[in-house]
Scaffold this active site. Structure first.
Site, mmCIF file in Angstrom:
data_model
loop_
_atom_site.group_PDB
_atom_site.id
_atom_site.type_symbol
_atom_site.label_atom_id
_atom_site.label_comp_id
_atom_site.label_asym_id
_atom_site.label_seq_id
_atom_site.Cartn_x
_atom_site.Cartn_y
_atom_site.Cartn_z
ATOM 1 N N GLU A 34 -23.653 15.272 65.774
ATOM 2 C CA GLU A 34 -24.446 16.460 66.095
ATOM 3 C C GLU A 34 -24.373 17.389 64.893
ATOM 4 O O GLU A 34 -23.393 18.096 64.695
ATOM 5 C CB GLU A 34 -23.900 17.134 67.356
ATOM 6 C CG GLU A 34 -23.969 16.266 68.606
ATOM 7 C CD GLU A 34 -25.394 15.963 69.032
ATOM 8 O OE1 GLU A 34 -26.332 16.627 68.536
ATOM 9 O OE2 GLU A 34 -25.586 15.061 69.861
ATOM 10 N N CYS A 60 -26.324 26.357 65.686
ATOM 11 C CA CYS A 60 -26.997 25.266 64.965
ATOM 12 C C CYS A 60 -28.460 25.123 65.354
ATOM 13 O O CYS A 60 -29.245 24.540 64.596
ATOM 14 C CB CYS A 60 -26.262 23.948 65.197
ATOM 15 S SG CYS A 60 -26.130 23.465 66.927
#
Length: 431
Positions: A173, A207
């Site tokens: 990720e 993010c």
């Protein structure tokens, strides 16, 4: 001379044109493959006989989801509790033993996870490992059955290289620069409210936060006062005194972000306080694509605006860069939003809002290309940490039926075998 370059370039250009996307095209391709098999049956049989000298349906077939074994979860600092526990839930639910490596940068959360969490779990099946990059590197020298990493693409490459030594599967990720296209027909205040909320949430250290805006010069002129209004309503006249605005995690990240403030021109904000690790909610204009603020993930409360002349130019800009973790499109026209969705690629997508797609438990969350691989959240977390084992159970009897597959292959037996392999049959395997 590279013998593959022209072929790969041709296929890449075909994919970029969008020709493979329509369902009709895909169906036509599959029908063509079916015709190939039907019209060349004899030719293929002869080829198989030449290569291998060899010329399915009565069983119980199912998928058994099994734990991988020993799993390593490496968590980041920006949401140190959430991004430690969410993958941990999936790993434990799937039946794995887990090593959790929290970030050493978020020291308070690291301490609680290391000292308190193990009291609540079976310590024969769970451990917390502490340390920085050196310790993480030593940890990665060991063989794990699965590795789940959340962090930067740079470190993601290190993790993937270490996993490759043991052929260990990974979920990565990662981050990236998340585009936010704003159409001319939008209400600027609505866009400003939503973009400012998601950009400056957690001081921009998210993010999936919108990383930059693409819009026309006309929309920029309308958007700037709306963004100023939203920032003032959210954080007051003095954002540094607001209890709702976070701080930068470390001195190193603060200095990196302060250097980015020199890119383009500051239209809103720009103030900073090193002693408090404070950077004001900032909007930059006149930014060039080659400047650092457009070359690296910002991960802070800074929002650059780049001008484009059209939707086509915005899409072209997005497509020539690495695939982002998230992509946002604002427009009063559903056709515009759908076109951005259809002609780009990203880990996730949201029309007319920020990163709300990642809060829906029925949707997977993950990246694509440089923004990561694999996904999790909800049931997808369980699936990520499970090996999907294909199983077939055959009864011990009926040997006269199964004997049809054994050589020597008579014409009659071959006809029966071919009939059993037809796709319209019940779905069990004779072979």
């Amino acid at each position: 001379m590279d013998p593959f370059a022209d072929t790969l370039q041709r296929l890449r250009e075909a994919f970029d044109s969008g020709c493979t996307r329509p369902a009709e095209f895909r169906a036509a391709q599959l029908k063509g493959l079916s015709r190939f098999l039907q019209e060349n049956k004899q030719l293929l049989q002869e080829a198989l006989a030449q290569d291998l000298h060899k010329a399915t349906q009565l069983d119980s077939a199912f998928i058994r989801k099994e734990p991988f074994g020993l799993v390593l979860v490496i968590a980041p600092w920006n949401y140190p509790l959430n991004l430690s526990l969410e993958p941990l839930v999936g790993a434990l639910a799937a039946g794995n033993c887990v090593v959790l490596k929290p970030s050493e940068i978020s020291k308070g959360t690291e301490k609680v996870l290391a000292e308190v969490l193990p009291r609540y779990l079976d310590q024969s099946c769970f451990a917390v490992v502490l340390g920085g990059p050196q310790e993480t590197g030593q940890l990665l020298e060991h063989k794990f059955d699965y590795i789940f990493f959340t962090g930067s693409p740079r470190v993601g490459k290190v993790v993937m290289a270490a996993a490759a030594e043991h052929l260990t599967p990974v979920t990565l990720e990662l981050g990236g620069k998340n585009p936010c296209y704003v159409d001319d027909n939008c209400d600027p205040q609505t866009v400003a409210n939503r973009v400012a909320f998601f950009r400056y949430f957690n001081a921009g250290q998210t993010c999936v936060a919108p990383d930059y805006i693409l819009c026309s010069p006309e929309m920029q002129a309308r958007l700037l006062p709306a963004l100023q209004s939203a920032i003032t309503r959210f954080y007051g006249e003095d954002p540094q005194s607001s209890p709702d605005l976070g701080r930068i995690i470390s001195e190193k990240n603060f200095q990196r972000l302060r250097r980015l403030l020199s890119c383009g021109h500051v239209a809103i904000g720009g103030q900073s306080d090193e002693s408090d690790r404070y950077i004001a909610p900032t909007v930059l204009v006149g930014v060039q694509e080659t400047e650092p603020v457009m070359q690296e993930e910002i991960f802070g409360p800074i929002l650059p605006i780049m001008n484009v002349r059209s939707l086509d130019e915005a899409i072209e800009f997005i497509r020539r860069r690495e695939k982002p973790l998230a992509l946002y499109a604002f427009s009063n026209s559903s056709q515009v939003v759908k076109r951005v969705l259809a002609q780009t690629s990203s880990g996730g997508f949201c029309g007319n809002d920020g990163f709300m797609h990642m809060t829906v438990a029925s949707l997977p969350f993950g990246g694509v290309g440089a923004s990561g691989m694999g996904s999790y959240h909800g049931k997808f977390s369980f699936d990520t940490f499970s090996h999907h084992r294909a199983c077939l159970l055959r009864r011990p009897g009926l040997e006269k039926v199964y004997a049809l597959r054994y050589p020597p292959h008579t014409p009659r037996n071959l006809r029966v075998l071919l009939a059993a392999m037809e796709t319209r049959s019940c779905g069990c395997a004779l072979l």
